[in-house]
Design an enzyme around this catalytic site. Structure first.
Site, PDB file in Angstrom:
ATOM      1  NE  ARG A 271      -7.627  11.487   5.565  1.00 12.27           N
ATOM      2  CZ  ARG A 271      -8.145  10.909   6.649  1.00 12.27           C
ATOM      3  NH1 ARG A 271      -7.414  10.104   7.388  1.00 12.27           N
ATOM      4  NH2 ARG A 271      -9.377  11.146   7.014  1.00 12.27           N
TER       5      ARG A 271
ATOM      6  CD  GLU B 294      -7.092  -0.217   1.112  1.00 15.63           C
ATOM      7  OE1 GLU B 294      -7.194   0.845   1.751  1.00 15.63           O
ATOM      8  OE2 GLU B 294      -6.319  -1.106   1.428  1.00 15.63           O
TER       9      GLU B 294
ATOM     10  CG  HIS C  22       0.549   6.200   4.992  1.00 10.96           C
ATOM     11  ND1 HIS C  22      -0.314   7.236   5.294  1.00 10.96           N
ATOM     12  CD2 HIS C  22      -0.116   5.066   5.312  1.00 10.96           C
ATOM     13  CE1 HIS C  22      -1.425   6.745   5.800  1.00 10.96           C
ATOM     14  NE2 HIS C  22      -1.329   5.419   5.823  1.00 10.96           N
TER      15      HIS C  22
ATOM     16  CB  THR D  52      -9.460   1.902   7.325  1.00 13.32           C
ATOM     17  OG1 THR D  52      -9.038   2.598   6.148  1.00 13.32           O
ATOM     18  CG2 THR D  52     -10.807   1.269   7.076  1.00 13.32           C
TER      19      THR D  52
ATOM     20  CG  HIS E  86      -5.439  -1.446   9.281  1.00 12.83           C
ATOM     21  ND1 HIS E  86      -4.933  -0.770  10.365  1.00 12.83           N
ATOM     22  CD2 HIS E  86      -6.005  -0.502   8.486  1.00 12.83           C
ATOM     23  CE1 HIS E  86      -5.205   0.514  10.235  1.00 12.83           C
ATOM     24  NE2 HIS E  86      -5.850   0.704   9.097  1.00 12.83           N
TER      25      HIS E  86
ATOM     26  NE  ARG F  19      -9.386   8.541   4.393  1.00 11.61           N
ATOM     27  CZ  ARG F  19      -9.588   7.637   5.365  1.00 11.61           C
ATOM     28  NH1 ARG F  19      -8.780   6.605   5.492  1.00 11.61           N
ATOM     29  NH2 ARG F  19     -10.578   7.795   6.210  1.00 11.61           N
TER      30      ARG F  19
ATOM     31  CG  HIS G 271      -8.188   4.234   1.121  1.00  9.17           C
ATOM     32  ND1 HIS G 271      -8.371   4.089   2.481  1.00  9.17           N
ATOM     33  CD2 HIS G 271      -9.393   4.615   0.639  1.00  9.17           C
ATOM     34  CE1 HIS G 271      -9.619   4.373   2.796  1.00  9.17           C
ATOM     35  NE2 HIS G 271     -10.261   4.701   1.690  1.00  9.17           N
TER      36      HIS G 271
ATOM     37  CD  GLU H  33      -7.214  -6.240   3.078  1.00  9.85           C
ATOM     38  OE1 GLU H  33      -7.301  -6.195   1.834  1.00  9.85           O
ATOM     39  OE2 GLU H  33      -6.500  -5.471   3.743  1.00  9.85           O
TER      40      GLU H  33
ATOM     41  CG  ASN I 111      -1.842   1.112   1.345  1.00  9.95           C
ATOM     42  OD1 ASN I 111      -1.441   2.248   1.145  1.00  9.95           O
ATOM     43  ND2 ASN I 111      -3.091   0.846   1.661  1.00  9.95           N
TER      44      ASN I 111
HETATM   45  N1  PXP Z   1      -5.980  -3.080   4.114  1.00 11.21           N
HETATM   46  C1  PXP Z   1      -6.939  -2.125   4.177  1.00 11.21           C
HETATM   47  C2  PXP Z   1      -8.309  -2.489   3.757  1.00 11.21           C
HETATM   48  C3  PXP Z   1      -6.621  -0.811   4.592  1.00 11.21           C
HETATM   49  O1  PXP Z   1      -7.582   0.114   4.650  1.00 11.21           O
HETATM   50  C4  PXP Z   1      -5.282  -0.505   4.910  1.00 11.21           C
HETATM   51  C5  PXP Z   1      -4.917   0.893   5.295  1.00 11.21           C
HETATM   52  O2  PXP Z   1      -5.154   1.741   4.242  1.00 11.21           O
HETATM   53  C6  PXP Z   1      -4.324  -1.530   4.815  1.00 11.21           C
HETATM   54  C7  PXP Z   1      -4.705  -2.813   4.440  1.00 11.21           C
HETATM   55  C8  PXP Z   1      -2.885  -1.287   5.116  1.00 11.21           C
HETATM   56  O3  PXP Z   1      -2.726  -0.935   6.449  1.00 11.21           O
HETATM   57  P1  PXP Z   1      -1.327  -0.401   6.958  1.00 11.21           P
HETATM   58  O4  PXP Z   1      -1.057   0.873   6.186  1.00 11.21           O
HETATM   59  O5  PXP Z   1      -1.549  -0.168   8.409  1.00 11.21           O
HETATM   60  O6  PXP Z   1      -0.320  -1.453   6.672  1.00 11.21           O
END
Ligand code: PXP
Length: 257
Positions: free
Chosen positions: A56, A77, A17, A108, A198, A52, A50, A158, A14
């Site tokens: 952001r 996402e 960030h 999330t 997550h 949003r 994601h 998931e 992902n």
């Molecule tokens: N899976 C989903 C559905 C999420 O919303 C997120 C965060 O955007 C992640 C995985 C990844 O989480 P993390 O950034 O904490 O590894």
């Protein structure tokens, strides 16, 4: 359906960030698309982003560029809203993961209420599926949410690993891990492909990766943070190695110090 035959766990990286850091200053650096290409080179099986409602981190332009430049599948996402649905149908990513979204939340915070939100979610799952997009629902590891995902016709779930990864209490950790293990087994019984994500980091990935019916992990924040210290590619390669080790039969797993 049983666990995937090769028993190889996929890693979705992902890149949200990377965009968070870029947006802290405006401008174009660091570029989440460049990070996604680096991730793929380092062994990511797919990229997750994601989009949003408040934009952001990831922007509409990032999604367009990811679709154009990636050589690995994109997992988008998004919240179940008309705006997001039309974006998904326009770009047709490989996969969409429906997530709950609250404007004020930092990330999330919980799973989607697939059970309580059945009537709202039905047309989203159907329209995405009709477009050939693999739909997953980000849910808590609870039997009623799995039943609801199944009833909605979503092929993938998931499981939210946030609470398990965050807790510092050994007893709570055990309870939460067992809940994820049971949910992953139940997903398999229902014929659902099971993913998890997550909050996963180097110290929490092994027990999740060892669950044989989980087929994909989505990991972002930790990898982007760790990139500051060891580089993004190295962080991804290390995560990949920990995932692969956890998947070995117990006698072959490296001894943890
Ligand atoms: N899976 C989903 C559905 C999420 O919303 C997120 C965060 O955007 C992640 C995985 C990844 O989480 P993390 O950034 O904490 O590894």
């Amino acid at each position: 359906m049983s666990a995937n035959p090769a028993n190889r766990l996929r890693l979705g990286v992902n890149v949200d960030h990377v965009a968070t850091v870029r947006n802290a200053r405006g401008g174009v650096h660091p570029d989440p698309v460049r990070a996604a290409l680096t991730a793929a080179e380092a062994g990511a099986d797919g990229i997750t982003a994601h989009l949003r409602e408040d934009r952001r981190h990831i922007s509409d332009g990032d999604i367009a560029r990811l679709m154009a430049e990636l050589t690995v599948p994109l997992n988008l996402e998004m919240a179940a809203t008309e705006e997001m649905l039309s974006i998904a149908l326009r770009h047709k990513p490989h996969a969409v993961c429906l997530v709950p979204e609250k404007r004020q939340e930092r990330t999330t915070e919980g799973g989607l209420d697939a059970a309580g939100g059945h009537n709202h979610l039905v047309p989203y799952v159907a329209r995405l599926r009709d477009a050939g997009i693999r739909v997953s629902l980000f849910i808590e590891a609870e039997p009623r949410q799995l039943d609801a995902a199944h009833a909605l016709g979503a092929p993938v779930v998931e499981l939210h690993t946030g609470s398990f990864c965050e807790t510092r209490s050994g007893a709570t950790r055990k309870i939460l891990l067992e809940r994820i293990q049971r949910a992953a087994a139940f997903a398999d019984q229902l014929g659902l492909e099971c993913h998890a994500g997550h909050g996963i980091g180097f110290d929490t990935v092994a027990p999740i990766a060892a669950i044989p019916t989980i087929q994909e992990l989505n990991i972002g924040h930790f990898l982007v943070g760790e990139a500051i210290f060891i580089g993004f590619g190295a962080a991804i390669r290390m995560m990949r190695m920990l995932m692969d080790d956890a998947r070995l039969p117990p006698p072959m797993r490296p001894v943890q110090s």
